[in-house]
Write an enzyme that holds these catalytic residues in place. Structure first.
Site, PDB file in Angstrom:
ATOM      1  N   LYS A  72     -51.765  25.954  80.664  1.00 50.41           N
ATOM      2  CA  LYS A  72     -51.944  26.622  82.431  1.00 50.41           C
ATOM      3  C   LYS A  72     -51.288  27.300  81.674  1.00 50.41           C
ATOM      4  CE  LYS A  72     -50.696  27.024  85.936  1.00 50.41           C
ATOM      5  NZ  LYS A  72     -51.723  27.607  87.221  1.00 50.41           N
ATOM      6  N   LYS A 124     -41.488  33.528  85.919  1.00 54.11           N
ATOM      7  CA  LYS A 124     -40.883  32.943  84.690  1.00 54.11           C
ATOM      8  C   LYS A 124     -42.159  32.105  83.818  1.00 54.11           C
ATOM      9  CE  LYS A 124     -41.939  28.788  86.462  1.00 54.11           C
ATOM     10  NZ  LYS A 124     -42.909  27.232  86.499  1.00 54.11           N
TER      11      LYS A 124
END
Lengths: 294, 294
Positions: free
Chosen positions: B170, B239
């Protein structure tokens, strides 16, 4: 338009393009620096000539696809422009927009016309008549040579009358291609160092959110270490990245990714990897991460 | 498997995923920090609970999708793990592989099971049941919760037993997505400064060699200045890029492109653009080139 075309440049892309033109019914007068490359075409009926200028017939059409700006400027010298006269020079090389504008002026001085028509696609795509063609130049000239494009590609995208516009697009696309390879390479190195095989990573991404020719084909190349034979050799893509840098620099457009990509290719050249395909860019991130490639 | 699921996190992706689960026949016990977000689900029959631990039923299944590692580690504390007991925690958040391994151990201590299942797709894709799901964890656990994945996605890719593997994939994918936006942005700035509209450039490339969801969707976003509302907001993708840096750094895998991308997002945060979508990354290269955006 005329059924006989001049054709200059039988390199990795030039040769299959010339073959498609012959299959499409055109007769060719071909020139290549290394004459032997014309043998197959001559066997099929092409006429090989001894210089670029001899490919040109007054008022005719010549297609050129050579390795760089310098070669193109040499090939299309004043004698060539005069021989072609009011004809049309279709330039498919990946060169700077400045070179296209220079040539457009050179031809215009003798009443001639210039169309920039760089193509996207690897040699396999050219052989399958699946090139994408970007065009720029005078509308009437582009319309006149449309049958040439239809014989070699699957689609034409036009970028207006500025002779250099199509070259800008081609350079932008090759930059994006190279950036995509580097991104796959960095992601693969990170994944492999974390226990995920690059094949699993790239197969997943290139069959879903990145399911397009660049990621599918170069992803396969990275997974299978397809570095040779080079369809798109390192020195050529380095040349393209230098053109991107120059074109961006002239226009005052900072492109931080390009510098990084140029350094990768320079390092490959420094390490004797000139013979490899652009896909081998992936070796850089892997080696930086201490991975043995395999 | 049980027909009632716990569900934690009703953010941009969590909410449409919860809706798909209900449409797929599951009953939900939902928790969200901001309770009002559950109103629509409750109207359709979901039970809203007051804490993460209350979503868990002994031996049941809980799906969590929260904003970051810290939130996930808080949500799945010891009390939560004990309440879930031998059940299965499906973690769909984009977090570091280290966090997934930590949670897998936490659950295992009380006989529980953990499956990492981060998803690819924007909120629109979630609403259309078109997410791609990456999984890792024990094979039997993944098989047991397969109906959950079938209710929300269009496909599942498995990356083995290491709980963190799917998170690595991911993160790699989000990095490649961000690199693609930056590449489009730099190419567009170079093109516009050379007289080629970014719409013409990106429409051509995203309908040919880059004809895949990332380039098509983010390309459209760049062309149309679709910065708001944010489907994938700047602080979240920043992030993610920090997680990529940390994961690469821990594994000793240099990723030069990532640092450049982090700096772009930091600059956006510094300039008060937190509310924008990831697509607004394109503003950076444009502003560097002195272009007025529009």
């Amino acid at each position: 338009m005329t059924e006989t075309l001049g054709f200059i440049g039988l390199g990795k892309l030039g040769l299959p393009i010339a073959e498609k033109l012959m299959e499409g019914g055109f007769s060719l007068r071909v020139f290549n620096r290394t004459a032997e490359k014309a043998t197959g075409l001559v066997a099929k009926g092409a006429v090989a000539v001894a210089s670029p200028v001899e490919t040109a017939m007054a008022g005719g059409v010549v297609v050129s696809i050579v390795s760089d700006d310098r070669a193109l400027l040499e090939v299309a010298g004043d004698d060539f422009c005069e021989a072609l006269g009011t004809g049309i020079h279709i330039s498919m090389s990946t060169v700077s927009p400045v070179t296209s504008r220079t040539l457009a002026e050179r031809h215009a001085r003798v009443g001639g016309r210039f169309v920039a028509a760089p193509v996207f696609g690897r040699p396999e795509a050219a052989a399958a008549k699946k090139l994408w063609i970007c065009t720029s130049g005078a509308a009437a000239s582009k319309a006149a040579v449309r049958p040439v494009f239809d014989a070699i590609g699957q689609g034409v995208f036009d970028f207006g009358e500025d002779a250099g516009a199509a070259n800008v697009v081609k350079l932008a696309g090759n930059f994006m291609l190279t950036a995509a390879i580097e991104a796959m390479a960095e992601a693969s190195a990170m994944a492999e160092k974390n226990g995920v095989a690059r094949a699993d990573l790239l197969n997943m991404l290139s069959s879903t959110i990145f399911n397009c020719p660049i990621y599918v084909n170069y992803g396969k190349g990275i997974v299978n270490s397809q570095f040779e034979p080079a369809g798109f050799a390192i020195p050529l893509i380095l040349k393209d990245m230098h053109l991107v840098q120059k074109t961006a620099s002239d226009a005052r457009a900072p492109m931080p990714m390009v510098n990084l990509l140029v350094d990768r290719y320079l390092s490959m050249m420094a390490n004797g990897l000139e013979r490899y395909d652009a896909v081998a860019l992936a070796l850089g991130a892997a080696e930086d991460a201490g991975l043995k490639w395999g």
